[in-house]
Design a protein around this motif. Structure first.
Motif, PDB file in Angstrom:
ATOM      1  N   ASP A 236      -3.478  -0.629  -3.473  1.00  0.00           N
ATOM      2  CA  ASP A 236      -4.695  -1.417  -3.247  1.00  0.00           C
ATOM      3  C   ASP A 236      -4.767  -1.908  -1.805  1.00  0.00           C
ATOM      4  O   ASP A 236      -3.753  -2.147  -1.153  1.00  0.00           O
ATOM      5  CB  ASP A 236      -4.731  -2.606  -4.200  1.00  0.00           C
ATOM      6  CG  ASP A 236      -6.138  -3.145  -4.403  1.00  0.00           C
ATOM      7  OD1 ASP A 236      -7.097  -2.535  -3.885  1.00  0.00           O
ATOM      8  OD2 ASP A 236      -6.264  -4.179  -5.080  1.00  0.00           O
ATOM      9  N   ARG A 237      -5.978  -2.042  -1.325  1.00  0.00           N
ATOM     10  CA  ARG A 237      -6.227  -2.616  -0.005  1.00  0.00           C
ATOM     11  C   ARG A 237      -7.590  -3.293  -0.037  1.00  0.00           C
ATOM     12  O   ARG A 237      -8.403  -3.035  -0.940  1.00  0.00           O
ATOM     13  CB  ARG A 237      -6.192  -1.556   1.092  1.00  0.00           C
ATOM     14  CG  ARG A 237      -7.216  -0.461   0.957  1.00  0.00           C
ATOM     15  CD  ARG A 237      -7.112   0.544   2.094  1.00  0.00           C
ATOM     16  NE  ARG A 237      -8.140   1.561   2.032  1.00  0.00           N
ATOM     17  CZ  ARG A 237      -8.053   2.686   1.328  1.00  0.00           C
ATOM     18  NH1 ARG A 237      -6.943   2.934   0.630  1.00  0.00           N
ATOM     19  NH2 ARG A 237      -9.044   3.567   1.316  1.00  0.00           N
TER      20      ARG A 237
ATOM     21  N   ILE B 262       0.424  -1.268   3.800  1.00  0.00           N
ATOM     22  CA  ILE B 262       1.716  -0.915   3.232  1.00  0.00           C
ATOM     23  C   ILE B 262       2.838  -1.274   4.194  1.00  0.00           C
ATOM     24  O   ILE B 262       3.855  -1.854   3.793  1.00  0.00           O
ATOM     25  CB  ILE B 262       1.763   0.588   2.879  1.00  0.00           C
ATOM     26  CG1 ILE B 262       0.810   0.882   1.720  1.00  0.00           C
ATOM     27  CG2 ILE B 262       3.187   1.005   2.514  1.00  0.00           C
ATOM     28  CD1 ILE B 262       0.730   2.352   1.345  1.00  0.00           C
ATOM     29  N   GLY B 263       2.663  -0.962   5.476  1.00  0.00           N
ATOM     30  CA  GLY B 263       3.698  -1.278   6.460  1.00  0.00           C
ATOM     31  C   GLY B 263       3.971  -2.761   6.569  1.00  0.00           C
ATOM     32  O   GLY B 263       5.134  -3.185   6.662  1.00  0.00           O
TER      33      GLY B 263
ATOM     34  N   PRO C 255       1.181  -3.452  -1.852  1.00  0.00           N
ATOM     35  CA  PRO C 255       2.118  -3.166  -0.767  1.00  0.00           C
ATOM     36  C   PRO C 255       3.536  -3.633  -1.060  1.00  0.00           C
ATOM     37  O   PRO C 255       4.506  -2.955  -0.705  1.00  0.00           O
ATOM     38  CB  PRO C 255       1.507  -3.915   0.420  1.00  0.00           C
ATOM     39  CG  PRO C 255       0.045  -3.899   0.150  1.00  0.00           C
ATOM     40  CD  PRO C 255      -0.070  -4.075  -1.346  1.00  0.00           C
ATOM     41  N   GLU C 256       3.670  -4.765  -1.734  1.00  0.00           N
ATOM     42  CA  GLU C 256       5.014  -5.265  -2.026  1.00  0.00           C
ATOM     43  C   GLU C 256       5.753  -4.401  -3.041  1.00  0.00           C
ATOM     44  O   GLU C 256       6.991  -4.406  -3.087  1.00  0.00           O
ATOM     45  CB  GLU C 256       4.974  -6.724  -2.508  1.00  0.00           C
ATOM     46  CG  GLU C 256       4.073  -6.998  -3.678  1.00  0.00           C
ATOM     47  CD  GLU C 256       2.687  -7.469  -3.283  1.00  0.00           C
ATOM     48  OE1 GLU C 256       2.129  -8.309  -4.029  1.00  0.00           O
ATOM     49  OE2 GLU C 256       2.163  -7.008  -2.245  1.00  0.00           O
ATOM     50  N   ASP C 257       5.021  -3.628  -3.859  1.00  0.00           N
ATOM     51  CA  ASP C 257       5.685  -2.681  -4.756  1.00  0.00           C
ATOM     52  C   ASP C 257       6.423  -1.616  -3.949  1.00  0.00           C
ATOM     53  O   ASP C 257       7.557  -1.235  -4.276  1.00  0.00           O
ATOM     54  CB  ASP C 257       4.661  -2.007  -5.672  1.00  0.00           C
ATOM     55  CG  ASP C 257       4.014  -2.965  -6.660  1.00  0.00           C
ATOM     56  OD1 ASP C 257       4.722  -3.856  -7.160  1.00  0.00           O
ATOM     57  OD2 ASP C 257       2.815  -2.820  -6.926  1.00  0.00           O
ATOM     58  N   VAL C 258       5.769  -1.134  -2.905  1.00  0.00           N
ATOM     59  CA  VAL C 258       6.412  -0.170  -2.018  1.00  0.00           C
ATOM     60  C   VAL C 258       7.541  -0.847  -1.254  1.00  0.00           C
ATOM     61  O   VAL C 258       8.621  -0.289  -1.071  1.00  0.00           O
ATOM     62  CB  VAL C 258       5.386   0.448  -1.053  1.00  0.00           C
ATOM     63  CG1 VAL C 258       6.053   1.492  -0.156  1.00  0.00           C
ATOM     64  CG2 VAL C 258       4.226   1.064  -1.821  1.00  0.00           C
ATOM     65  N   GLY C 259       7.291  -2.088  -0.810  1.00  0.00           N
ATOM     66  CA  GLY C 259       8.320  -2.844  -0.102  1.00  0.00           C
ATOM     67  C   GLY C 259       9.572  -3.048  -0.929  1.00  0.00           C
ATOM     68  O   GLY C 259      10.697  -2.930  -0.415  1.00  0.00           O
TER      69      GLY C 259
ATOM     70  N   GLU D 298     -14.633  -1.663  -3.766  1.00  0.00           N
ATOM     71  CA  GLU D 298     -16.050  -1.558  -3.426  1.00  0.00           C
ATOM     72  C   GLU D 298     -16.374  -0.186  -2.828  1.00  0.00           C
ATOM     73  O   GLU D 298     -17.428   0.390  -3.088  1.00  0.00           O
ATOM     74  CB  GLU D 298     -16.447  -2.650  -2.429  1.00  0.00           C
ATOM     75  CG  GLU D 298     -16.424  -4.074  -2.988  1.00  0.00           C
ATOM     76  CD  GLU D 298     -15.019  -4.624  -3.182  1.00  0.00           C
ATOM     77  OE1 GLU D 298     -14.834  -5.513  -4.043  1.00  0.00           O
ATOM     78  OE2 GLU D 298     -14.106  -4.154  -2.465  1.00  0.00           O
ATOM     79  N   ALA D 299     -15.437   0.331  -2.011  1.00  0.00           N
ATOM     80  CA  ALA D 299     -15.676   1.609  -1.339  1.00  0.00           C
ATOM     81  C   ALA D 299     -15.509   2.805  -2.271  1.00  0.00           C
ATOM     82  O   ALA D 299     -16.167   3.841  -2.086  1.00  0.00           O
ATOM     83  CB  ALA D 299     -14.733   1.749  -0.150  1.00  0.00           C
ATOM     84  N   TRP D 300     -14.636   2.698  -3.270  1.00  0.00           N
ATOM     85  CA  TRP D 300     -14.315   3.830  -4.147  1.00  0.00           C
ATOM     86  C   TRP D 300     -14.174   3.347  -5.593  1.00  0.00           C
ATOM     87  O   TRP D 300     -13.129   3.499  -6.208  1.00  0.00           O
ATOM     88  CB  TRP D 300     -13.034   4.500  -3.657  1.00  0.00           C
ATOM     89  CG  TRP D 300     -12.784   5.861  -4.191  1.00  0.00           C
ATOM     90  CD1 TRP D 300     -13.699   6.840  -4.466  1.00  0.00           C
ATOM     91  CD2 TRP D 300     -11.491   6.411  -4.538  1.00  0.00           C
ATOM     92  NE1 TRP D 300     -13.079   7.960  -4.958  1.00  0.00           N
ATOM     93  CE2 TRP D 300     -11.732   7.741  -5.002  1.00  0.00           C
ATOM     94  CE3 TRP D 300     -10.186   5.935  -4.483  1.00  0.00           C
ATOM     95  CZ2 TRP D 300     -10.697   8.570  -5.423  1.00  0.00           C
ATOM     96  CZ3 TRP D 300      -9.164   6.764  -4.899  1.00  0.00           C
ATOM     97  CH2 TRP D 300      -9.407   8.064  -5.369  1.00  0.00           C
TER      98      TRP D 300
END
Length: 259
Positions: free
Chosen positions: A197-198, A22-23, A224-228, A203-205
């Motif tokens: 998303d990341r 996100i950062g 992340p760009e949505d938050v950006g 796969e993990a969840w």
């Protein structure tokens, strides 16, 4: 760096926690809109440096990486000071994104485990904001501060009591800071993302991702760009009369009935 619309042309911005997804997304969007960006990281130095190189190589944007543990008050002040010095004595935007999200059952949680989350997610926000505001109030023109909160500030999730409480406090800190810093031309807001998303998340969840996609009116996870994009708006002239506001970025999940 060549901007999409130049909304942040001439600004100097500090993004904390820019070693994470996100950062990095926030820092890249700020650079695309013309800001010189300082990317803070604690452990993700390689990822932050890669993002900074991308900013410099994509149209000649300006970027600097600084490393610090923001649970240390003096480290918070040092990072803000270094960002302003690199910016020629100016800092026009701060995004408090650094945070942790461990899982722990509340009945067995220790005070040390509680404090580890609160010190990272809340106390660093207080210290960085205070340090940045001192610079912004003396430079003329004020500035903007944006905290990254969460929809969990108002919608708790199992095993996240310490995280949810810290993010609820972040929202109220922003409102209080907006009230007290407004006379100096400093605007303070929060952005509350939903599930972003990341790499490896599906796969993990897998069951969690499926539940989110079914619940979201938009039918997808955030990026992340949505938050950006939300942070760019709040730091830009388009939000010059927006302060003390919590901007929810969750694809509409919060609009879903709970009964």
């Amino acid at each position: 760096m060549s901007g999409l619309s130049g909304l942040l042309e001439g600004q100097v911005a500090l993004v904390t926690g820019a070693g994470g997804g996100i950062g990095r997304g926030i820092a890249l969007r700020f650079a695309q809109e013309g800001a010189a960006v300082v990317l803070h990281c604690r452990t993700g130095v390689e990822a932050a440096e890669e993002a900074a190189r991308g900013i410099r190589e994509s149209g000649g944007g300006r970027a600097l990486v600084v490393q610090a543990d923001l649970t240390d008050e003096e480290a918070c002040r040092r990072v803000v000071r270094e960002a302003a010095e690199w910016g020629g004595g100016r800092l026009t935007a701060l995004v408090n994104n650094a945070g942790v999200q461990p899982t722990r059952e509340l009945p067995g949680m220790t005070v040390a485990q509680w404090r580890a989350v609160v010190d990272t997610n809340l106390s660093s926000v207080f210290a960085c904001t205070q340090a940045a505001a001192e610079i912004m109030r003396g430079q003329g023109g004020g500035g903007s501060v944006t905290h990254i909160a969460s929809i969990e500030a108002s919608r708790p999730a199992p095993l996240h009591a310490h995280y949810s409480a810290s993010k609820a406090a972040v929202v109220m800190h922003a409102r209080s800071a907006a009230l007290e810093y407004g006379r100096f031309g400093i605007r303070v807001n929060t952005v509350s993302p939903g599930l972003i998303d990341r790499e490896g998340l599906a796969e993990a969840w897998p069951e969690g991702v499926r539940r989110w996609e079914r619940a979201a009116p938009t039918g997808r996870l955030g990026r992340p760009e949505d938050v950006g994009d939300a942070c760019v708006f709040l730091a830009s002239r388009l939000a010059s009369w927006v302060t003390g506001h919590d901007l929810v970025v969750d694809g509409g999940v919060s609009a879903r009935p709970t009964w």
